[in-house]
Write an enzyme that holds these catalytic residues in place. Sequence first.
Site, mmCIF file in Angstrom:
data_model
loop_
_atom_site.group_PDB
_atom_site.id
_atom_site.type_symbol
_atom_site.label_atom_id
_atom_site.label_comp_id
_atom_site.label_asym_id
_atom_site.label_seq_id
_atom_site.Cartn_x
_atom_site.Cartn_y
_atom_site.Cartn_z
ATOM 1 N N SER A 8 45.955 -23.522 -14.242
ATOM 2 C CA SER A 8 47.271 -22.965 -13.936
ATOM 3 C C SER A 8 47.231 -22.006 -12.756
ATOM 4 O O SER A 8 46.269 -21.279 -12.533
ATOM 5 C CB SER A 8 47.844 -22.241 -15.166
ATOM 6 N N ASP A 12 53.001 -13.770 -12.581
ATOM 7 C CA ASP A 12 53.051 -12.985 -13.815
ATOM 8 C C ASP A 12 54.161 -11.938 -13.744
ATOM 9 O O ASP A 12 54.250 -11.198 -12.762
ATOM 10 C CB ASP A 12 51.720 -12.266 -14.052
ATOM 11 N N ASN A 52 43.346 -16.849 -11.045
ATOM 12 C CA ASN A 52 42.644 -15.598 -11.338
ATOM 13 C C ASN A 52 41.130 -15.769 -11.239
ATOM 14 O O ASN A 52 40.423 -14.925 -10.680
ATOM 15 C CB ASN A 52 43.001 -15.100 -12.736
ATOM 16 N N ASP A 257 39.673 -13.963 -17.650
ATOM 17 C CA ASP A 257 39.491 -14.697 -16.396
ATOM 18 C C ASP A 257 38.475 -13.991 -15.503
ATOM 19 O O ASP A 257 37.647 -14.634 -14.851
ATOM 20 C CB ASP A 257 40.828 -14.817 -15.656
#
Length: 327
Positions: A8, A12, A52, A257
């Site tokens: 993905s 955010d 990330n 991450d």
Amino acid sequence: MRIAVTGSIATDHLLTFPGRFAEQLLADRLDRVSLSFLADGLDVRRGGVAANIAFGLGVLGLRPLLVGAVGGDFEPYRVWLKDHGVDTDSVRVSDTRHTARFVCTTDADQNQIATFYAGAMTEAREIDLREIVAHRGRPDLVLISPDDPEAMLRHTANCRELGLAFAADPSQQLARLTRAEVRDLIDGAGRLFTNEYESALLCERSGLTEEQVLGQVGSWVTTHGESGVRIRAAGRAPLTVPAVEVADVVDPTGVGDAFRAGFLAGTAWGVPERYAAQLGCAVAATVLGHTGTQEYRLTPEPLLARLRATYGPASETELSTHLRGLR
């Protein structure tokens, strides 16, 4: 070592609620929840699991290949990632959908309630790793992180077809996957990444015992929050690495991450697994001190100081050669 990170890519929206979710939930009304939380703060940040992790690898000096699907609104984000060492040339841009959105509210106890809108991520299933390899060359490792479920399955199949080493990180998509799909994603993975809760969920969703899972993967890396990391492999004693203590936690979003980025960088450099995990924990601790998942910097002295303070001089010695060039 070249690492391709699939998964993905999102924006955010991070909100802070000064109270506690637990105080608003009524045990006898959980089948009819209707709640609204008045947030004190809102930060809009770049995110997405694959982005990330790729960002973390980039700032550690690697040049990861990011593979995912985004909307036409991605261009400023693309520039940011490229400026931090990420190869974004294999990212697919949708003609009709926005880049995915992650909306997360964090309470005073660091509990989180989140919603993820897939958007352009649904087009990741159209990405063919065989075409990327033909144009960009063979990566040494493909990390398959949370993504459109069909994309995750397709990437795994492509890795097997091409003989590419891959790591499985199903994470929050475990809830969307069938038993057969979970088994397919982990079978033959050189590494499997989960957090503590996901490790139990993976066994429940796959119908496999922990021993059976270990029989299908090279090693199983499980993060345990403040308790650190546990790495298991069939036929050997577990390796436990404590977490780096953080006095003032600002935001836990993206800490897993960051750990993966540090750990994968360490293994790419060829350092022993213990030190790779220690680096992962140190990068994760750095992220905990910032709001957002890509707002941190990694410079040699603070990072080496964290390693030395928590793990001793051997950790600093093992990793200093690789970290001295950070800027």
